[in-house]
Design a protein around this motif. Structure first.
Motif, PDB file in Angstrom:
ATOM      1  N   PHE A 198       9.595   5.947  -2.540  1.00 41.22           N
ATOM      2  CA  PHE A 198      10.944   5.437  -2.490  1.00 41.22           C
ATOM      3  C   PHE A 198      11.886   6.815  -2.393  1.00 41.22           C
ATOM      4  O   PHE A 198      12.873   6.783  -1.816  1.00 41.22           O
ATOM      5  CB  PHE A 198      11.138   4.661  -3.874  1.00 41.22           C
ATOM      6  N   GLU A 199      11.436   7.863  -2.976  1.00 43.92           N
ATOM      7  CA  GLU A 199      12.144   9.138  -2.768  1.00 43.92           C
ATOM      8  C   GLU A 199      12.369   9.304  -1.200  1.00 43.92           C
ATOM      9  O   GLU A 199      13.270   9.612  -0.712  1.00 43.92           O
ATOM     10  CB  GLU A 199      11.504  10.246  -3.726  1.00 43.92           C
ATOM     11  N   ALA A 226       4.006   6.558   6.551  1.00 45.19           N
ATOM     12  CA  ALA A 226       4.809   5.988   7.653  1.00 45.19           C
ATOM     13  C   ALA A 226       6.263   6.360   7.545  1.00 45.19           C
ATOM     14  O   ALA A 226       6.768   6.586   8.421  1.00 45.19           O
ATOM     15  CB  ALA A 226       4.599   4.403   7.412  1.00 45.19           C
ATOM     16  N   GLU A 227       6.912   6.383   6.135  1.00 45.69           N
ATOM     17  CA  GLU A 227       8.190   6.915   5.963  1.00 45.69           C
ATOM     18  C   GLU A 227       8.548   8.233   6.437  1.00 45.69           C
ATOM     19  O   GLU A 227       9.409   8.605   7.059  1.00 45.69           O
ATOM     20  CB  GLU A 227       8.761   6.335   4.440  1.00 45.69           C
ATOM     21  N   HIS A 275      15.741   8.975   1.206  1.00 41.26           N
ATOM     22  CA  HIS A 275      16.427   9.887   1.920  1.00 41.26           C
ATOM     23  C   HIS A 275      15.982   9.688   3.400  1.00 41.26           C
ATOM     24  O   HIS A 275      16.911  10.072   4.168  1.00 41.26           O
ATOM     25  CB  HIS A 275      15.713  11.284   1.605  1.00 41.26           C
ATOM     26  N   ARG A 276      15.227   8.969   4.115  1.00 43.61           N
ATOM     27  CA  ARG A 276      15.167   8.523   5.376  1.00 43.61           C
ATOM     28  C   ARG A 276      16.173   7.898   5.719  1.00 43.61           C
ATOM     29  O   ARG A 276      17.063   8.035   6.772  1.00 43.61           O
ATOM     30  CB  ARG A 276      13.829   7.893   5.648  1.00 43.61           C
ATOM     31  N   ASP A 298       0.850  -1.373   0.136  1.00 41.72           N
ATOM     32  CA  ASP A 298       0.049  -0.030   0.188  1.00 41.72           C
ATOM     33  C   ASP A 298       0.779   1.321   0.053  1.00 41.72           C
ATOM     34  O   ASP A 298       1.594   1.724   1.037  1.00 41.72           O
ATOM     35  CB  ASP A 298      -0.871   0.260   1.340  1.00 41.72           C
ATOM     36  N   HIS A 299       1.220   1.953  -1.308  1.00 40.69           N
ATOM     37  CA  HIS A 299       1.959   2.925  -1.173  1.00 40.69           C
ATOM     38  C   HIS A 299       1.598   4.225  -0.315  1.00 40.69           C
ATOM     39  O   HIS A 299       2.444   4.965   0.005  1.00 40.69           O
ATOM     40  CB  HIS A 299       2.133   3.094  -2.938  1.00 40.69           C
ATOM     41  N   ARG A 300       0.403   4.455  -0.592  1.00 44.87           N
ATOM     42  CA  ARG A 300      -0.067   5.490   0.181  1.00 44.87           C
ATOM     43  C   ARG A 300       0.235   5.579   1.665  1.00 44.87           C
ATOM     44  O   ARG A 300       0.695   6.667   2.145  1.00 44.87           O
ATOM     45  CB  ARG A 300      -1.521   5.732  -0.103  1.00 44.87           C
ATOM     46  N   ALA A 301      -0.269   4.371   2.457  1.00 43.18           N
ATOM     47  CA  ALA A 301       0.158   4.284   3.635  1.00 43.18           C
ATOM     48  C   ALA A 301       1.487   4.102   4.015  1.00 43.18           C
ATOM     49  O   ALA A 301       2.171   4.626   5.064  1.00 43.18           O
ATOM     50  CB  ALA A 301      -0.538   2.851   4.076  1.00 43.18           C
TER      51      ALA A 301
END
Length: 254
Positions: free
Chosen positions: A125-126, A15-16, A130-131, A8-11
């Motif tokens: 993924f950006e 979170a990231e 960067h995290r 789930d990319h939106r979630a």
């Protein structure tokens, strides 16, 4: 090519971003970021938060052609200690846009998937990479969810052939049908990239013998592809044509 169910990319963006903001809250924002030479933490957070706001504008407008301007009201904080909250605010804005967006809607994108979902996956993924950069700057260990990492490897390899506008060195990724296989050692992810005289890209992996093979756990493979890990790392196995691998890693970052 891979058919695994996508996260789930939106979630995951939310979170990231929250994890990133927690890292830099109270941190020394002048700390250098070793994986982004010339940047400090302020630069890193400003870049990531600006991407969130820019992608949100693209999604809100459902753009159908390359944008002619990148002017966005960034609402930058006045003080360095405001950047964590600023990053969180941009992620919250993005979440609102995601909630009102049909991810299957056709849109202009710079990559392979011409739908709104491209931008959400790209934002994920950006933010994630960067995290990890922020953790490196702060001397902290990094952990990346295996399923996210596998999806990130796929996203990187699918879109890299289209990245020439801002990663011009990919034009050097040419060859007479040379094959590189990238594979995860802790999940079923496996990708076969072919370098042709006119370009490069993923091809169906029918078990053909590759000229070079790179394997690693999914998280390490993702960071390797993004230039955050050296292929001499203990977790990485790189075998086969060394010159081909030199060519790939010298020209494949974006």
């Amino acid at each position: 090519m891979n058919t695994a169910e996508q996260p789930d990319h939106r979630a995951a963006v939310a979170a990231e971003a929250a994890r990133f903001a927690d890292l830099v809250r109270g941190a020394d924002m002048t700390a250098p970021v070793p994986t982004c030479p010339g940047w400090n933490l302020t630069d890193l957070v400003r870049h990531t938060g600006s991407v969130h706001r820019w992608f949100s504008v693209l999604l809100r407008q459902r753009i159908q052609a390359p944008p002619t301007s990148r002017d966005v009201d960034l609402r930058l904080p006045e003080r360095a200690d405001g950047y964590a909250d600023w990053l969180s605010a941009g992620a919250a804005e993005a979440a609102e846009v995601f909630a009102g967006t049909d991810l299957d809607a056709p849109m202009w994108v710079w990559g392979a998937d011409g739908h709104a979902r491209f931008w959400v996956r790209r934002m994920l993924f950006e933010t994630l990479v960067h995290r990890v950069d922020a953790e490196r700057a702060l001397g902290l260990p990094s952990a990346v969810d295996r399923a996210l990492a596998r999806d990130g490897v796929d996203e990187f390899l699918v879109n890299l052939p289209f990245a020439g506008l801002f990663a011009p060195k990919v034009a050097h990724l040419r060859g007479p049908g040379r094959l590189i296989r990238f594979a995860c050692t802790d999940t079923d992810g496996s990708w076969l990239v072919q370098l042709r005289p006119d370009g490069f890209g993923l091809v169906p992996d029918a078990g053909a013998a590759a000229d070079a093979v790179v394997t690693a756990p999914a998280a390490d493979l993702l960071l390797l592809l993004y230039g955050r890990l050296d292929r001499s790392a203990a977790a990485v196995s790189a075998e086969g044509d060394a010159e081909l691998l030199d060519l790939w890693f010298a020209n494949s970052e974006f």
